[in-house]
Scaffold this active site. Sequence first.
Site, PDB file in Angstrom:
ATOM      1  N   HIS A   1      20.710  43.853  26.702  1.00  4.86           N
ATOM      2  CA  HIS A   1      20.787  42.606  26.357  1.00  4.86           C
ATOM      3  C   HIS A   1      21.736  41.815  26.785  1.00  4.86           C
ATOM      4  CE1 HIS A   1      22.709  42.659  22.038  1.00  4.86           C
ATOM      5  NE2 HIS A   1      23.401  43.416  23.096  1.00  4.86           N
TER       6      HIS A   1
ATOM      7  N   PHE B   1      28.717  51.662  34.973  1.00  3.87           N
ATOM      8  CA  PHE B   1      27.135  51.891  34.839  1.00  3.87           C
ATOM      9  C   PHE B   1      26.555  51.314  36.039  1.00  3.87           C
ATOM     10  CE2 PHE B   1      27.009  49.861  30.600  1.00  3.87           C
ATOM     11  CZ  PHE B   1      27.072  48.801  30.910  1.00  3.87           C
TER      12      PHE B   1
ATOM     13  N   GLY C   1      33.725  55.185  33.381  1.00  2.72           N
ATOM     14  CA  GLY C   1      33.052  54.804  34.475  1.00  2.72           C
ATOM     15  C   GLY C   1      32.327  53.511  34.424  1.00  2.72           C
TER      16      GLY C   1
ATOM     17  N   ASP D   1      31.736  54.975  29.483  1.00  2.19           N
ATOM     18  CA  ASP D   1      31.868  53.657  29.329  1.00  2.19           C
ATOM     19  C   ASP D   1      33.174  53.567  29.899  1.00  2.19           C
ATOM     20  OD1 ASP D   1      31.903  51.141  28.148  1.00  2.19           O
ATOM     21  OD2 ASP D   1      31.295  51.699  26.165  1.00  2.19           O
TER      22      ASP D   1
END
Length: 342
Positions: free
Chosen positions: A242, A224, A222, A196
């Site tokens: 979402h 994504f 990091g 994360d």
Amino acid sequence: MARSPLLDMAFGFMPAQIIYTAAELRLADALADGPRTAGELAERTGTHAPSLLRLLRALTVLGAVRQPEPDRFALTDEGRRLRGDVPDSIRGLVGLFCAPEVWRSWGELTETVRTGEYAWERVTGGTPFEYFARNPELSATFNAAMAEGTRDVAPAVVKAHDFGRYRTIADLGGGNGTLLAEIMSAVPGLRGVLFDLPAALERAGRTLEGAGVADRCEVVPGDFFEAVPEGADAYLLKSVIHDWDDEKAAAVLRTCRAAMTPGARVLIVEPVLPPLVTPEFRGALMSDVNMLVATGGRERTEAEFRDLLAAAGLRPVSVSDRLEPTTYRIIEAAPVEAAPRP
């Protein structure tokens, strides 16, 4: 003439802000050691005693406190959950979803529906995660809220999927590690990667150590959208997809696809909307409108998830039953042979 239930819903902002104010003032913490008068609580919370008395009376009818004497208040079992130091706390969720920034964004719902442009950026001048980066206190509230929401669904996730199939699982956007710790605790020998943004990982060590799995888990900061750790057997995305519109959601899935071996899997844990609305999806549909105003993301139907996976070079392998009593399901996806590069 009978009172309209829609009118009661229209007045829903009142209890929401009363509960939010109690959470912000940490009233539940101030009542943790027993009943107090409004004056005593005002001293503890730095508030105006006559105004606080009025708030406490309102909290009484909402069920957060009880009033054993005219000017004496105590926590109820439900009000106890507004404390910050209890395992089933909801203070983070209340603090996030009633925060001024979210409040103002919902005030722009009409304009959002007219234009299709989400309100948060108009209200704050940036995306939610850009704004969190500039506002560490709200970022901490967001991370606490995500952990609280994950805590309640984590046992059902473990029960619904065979995580014993994997040697290493990477939880992408996993925050403080609540879900990954639950999974690893249930599967001895399973190794984990918690991935994360750095701010989201600040409390991860405490969570993993508390669950006794820190020695089997690597914590990796990091983004994504850029890349995710390679070599995992499963890439877990709980309440991540979402947050984003289709273009950005597909970009996240493409970075997963780029890191995956042929036998690896993506596991998406999110509500799956039905083609026809039914009452049990109330929470998911409220979340869908929250995504509309706050992030530009959306809740999706199974068909929409399938299209999203295809755009990222992935194919669905299975879709679990609902994780009762929630509307979450687990979508398992595998790489297709010719996958697009990110």
